[in-house]
Design a protein around this motif. Structure first.
Motif, PDB file in Angstrom:
ATOM      1  N   UNK A 140      47.726  50.681  26.728  1.00 44.85           N
ATOM      2  CA  UNK A 140      47.212  49.044  26.907  1.00 44.85           C
ATOM      3  C   UNK A 140      45.824  49.221  27.283  1.00 44.85           C
ATOM      4  N   UNK A 141      44.974  50.003  27.270  1.00 43.80           N
ATOM      5  CA  UNK A 141      43.620  49.906  27.687  1.00 43.80           C
ATOM      6  C   UNK A 141      42.727  49.407  26.229  1.00 43.80           C
ATOM      7  N   UNK A 157      38.202  57.641  23.000  1.00 40.21           N
ATOM      8  CA  UNK A 157      37.416  58.591  23.374  1.00 40.21           C
ATOM      9  C   UNK A 157      37.675  59.438  24.639  1.00 40.21           C
ATOM     10  N   UNK A 158      38.398  58.528  25.425  1.00 41.89           N
ATOM     11  CA  UNK A 158      39.036  59.189  26.875  1.00 41.89           C
ATOM     12  C   UNK A 158      40.465  59.831  26.729  1.00 41.89           C
ATOM     13  N   UNK A 159      41.374  58.620  26.296  1.00 46.03           N
ATOM     14  CA  UNK A 159      42.674  58.673  26.379  1.00 46.03           C
ATOM     15  C   UNK A 159      43.203  59.849  25.359  1.00 46.03           C
ATOM     16  N   UNK A 160      42.880  59.637  24.105  1.00 46.71           N
ATOM     17  CA  UNK A 160      43.461  60.587  22.991  1.00 46.71           C
ATOM     18  C   UNK A 160      42.958  61.980  23.563  1.00 46.71           C
ATOM     19  N   UNK A 161      41.668  62.317  23.677  1.00 46.42           N
ATOM     20  CA  UNK A 161      41.323  63.704  23.858  1.00 46.42           C
ATOM     21  C   UNK A 161      42.088  64.121  25.248  1.00 46.42           C
ATOM     22  N   UNK A 162      42.396  63.490  26.289  1.00 47.80           N
ATOM     23  CA  UNK A 162      42.882  63.818  27.326  1.00 47.80           C
ATOM     24  C   UNK A 162      44.363  64.415  27.216  1.00 47.80           C
ATOM     25  N   UNK A 163      44.872  63.320  26.233  1.00 47.66           N
ATOM     26  CA  UNK A 163      46.467  63.419  25.968  1.00 47.66           C
ATOM     27  C   UNK A 163      46.362  64.881  24.984  1.00 47.66           C
ATOM     28  N   UNK A 164      45.666  65.008  23.907  1.00 41.52           N
ATOM     29  CA  UNK A 164      45.735  65.846  23.204  1.00 41.52           C
ATOM     30  C   UNK A 164      45.542  67.383  23.876  1.00 41.52           C
ATOM     31  N   UNK A 178      46.773  60.895  32.516  1.00 42.48           N
ATOM     32  CA  UNK A 178      47.186  60.185  31.456  1.00 42.48           C
ATOM     33  C   UNK A 178      48.396  59.219  31.810  1.00 42.48           C
ATOM     34  N   UNK A 179      49.050  59.687  32.842  1.00 42.86           N
ATOM     35  CA  UNK A 179      49.987  58.435  33.469  1.00 42.86           C
ATOM     36  C   UNK A 179      49.223  57.520  34.401  1.00 42.86           C
ATOM     37  N   UNK A 180      47.950  57.968  35.047  1.00 42.79           N
ATOM     38  CA  UNK A 180      47.234  56.882  35.615  1.00 42.79           C
ATOM     39  C   UNK A 180      46.800  55.974  34.572  1.00 42.79           C
ATOM     40  N   UNK A 181      46.246  56.559  33.346  1.00 40.24           N
ATOM     41  CA  UNK A 181      45.560  55.507  32.533  1.00 40.24           C
ATOM     42  C   UNK A 181      46.727  54.777  31.768  1.00 40.24           C
ATOM     43  N   UNK A 182      47.850  55.017  31.551  1.00 41.07           N
ATOM     44  CA  UNK A 182      49.079  54.209  31.193  1.00 41.07           C
ATOM     45  C   UNK A 182      49.581  53.177  32.020  1.00 41.07           C
ATOM     46  N   UNK A 183      49.824  53.767  33.367  1.00 43.86           N
ATOM     47  CA  UNK A 183      50.559  52.788  34.236  1.00 43.86           C
ATOM     48  C   UNK A 183      49.658  52.384  35.650  1.00 43.86           C
ATOM     49  N   UNK A 184      48.710  52.844  35.727  1.00 43.65           N
ATOM     50  CA  UNK A 184      48.009  52.418  36.781  1.00 43.65           C
ATOM     51  C   UNK A 184      46.644  51.705  36.417  1.00 43.65           C
ATOM     52  N   UNK A 185      45.719  52.363  35.860  1.00 46.03           N
ATOM     53  CA  UNK A 185      44.306  51.750  35.664  1.00 46.03           C
ATOM     54  C   UNK A 185      44.447  50.551  34.731  1.00 46.03           C
ATOM     55  N   UNK A 186      45.324  50.728  33.711  1.00 49.24           N
ATOM     56  CA  UNK A 186      45.401  49.508  32.455  1.00 49.24           C
ATOM     57  C   UNK A 186      46.901  49.013  32.718  1.00 49.24           C
TER      58      UNK A 186
END
Length: 186
Positions: free
Chosen positions: A109-110, A117-124, A178-186
């Motif tokens: 959602x961000x 540059x952050x989410x996809x590399x971290x997830x990968x 990844x969880x934090x980026x999906x459900x907490x930060x954004x």
């Protein structure tokens, strides 16, 4: 049974890893029909990511405590903690795959720049480490459960276990990011 597995740990590892990875990829790619699973409410599906974050964070703790226990020579506590980590991982995976099969993947959602540059590399990296960990963890666990403690020291359990625990730890930590980026930060 124990003797057979004991004499064929690499083959058992390969078979168990192939089945595990086939189940994961089959579910993620949509080959597990939704109708083959029990239905879940939207509330239940929405709760799974939060439950998985708790399972993942708890697994980080059990890995760290397990490493600490073996460094102190407490083999029994190490075994208990690492088998607990395996159970936490199995629970995480069942919940994750169940949610994926019924609801699909979560959309990020961000902002697009953070996504790229952050989410996809971290997830990968998280996914890659999770995949690599499966055969390593299977091998270390099979060595540990098919032998008495006195014989484990003559196997590659220590070497493979160190690598598996390190990668597993990073994978769980990145999963929490990844969880934090999906459900907490954004």
């Amino acid at each position: 049974m124990e003797l057979r597995a004991r004499n064929h740990v690499p083959a058992a590892t390969a078979a168990l890893s192939a089945v595990s990875l086939a189940l994961v990829f089959g579910t993620v790619l949509g080959y597990v029909p939704e109708s083959s699973l029990p239905p879940a409410s939207e509330r239940t599906l929405a709760a799974i990511p939060h439950l998985n974050a708790v399972l993942s964070t708890t697994a980080i703790g059990t890995i760290l405590l397990g490493v600490r226990a073996i460094r102190r020579g407490d083999v029994s506590r190490h075994r208990t903690l690492m088998l607990t980590t395996l159970a936490l991982f199995a629970a995480f995976l069942v919940c994750y795959l169940y949610r994926i099969a019924l609801a699909g993947t979560a959309e990020f959602p961000g902002p697009a720049a953070v996504y790229r540059f952050v989410y996809l590399p971290t997830l990968a990296v998280h996914i890659l480490l999770a995949i690599v960990c499966i055969p390593l963890v299977n091998y270390a666990v099979l060595l540990a459960v098919t032998r008495p403690v006195s014989e484990i020291y003559q196997t590659r359990h220590r070497t493979v276990g160190r690598i598996a625990a390190s990668l597993w730890l990073v994978s769980f930590a990145l999963g929490d990011v990844v969880y934090a980026m999906l459900y907490v930060v954004y």
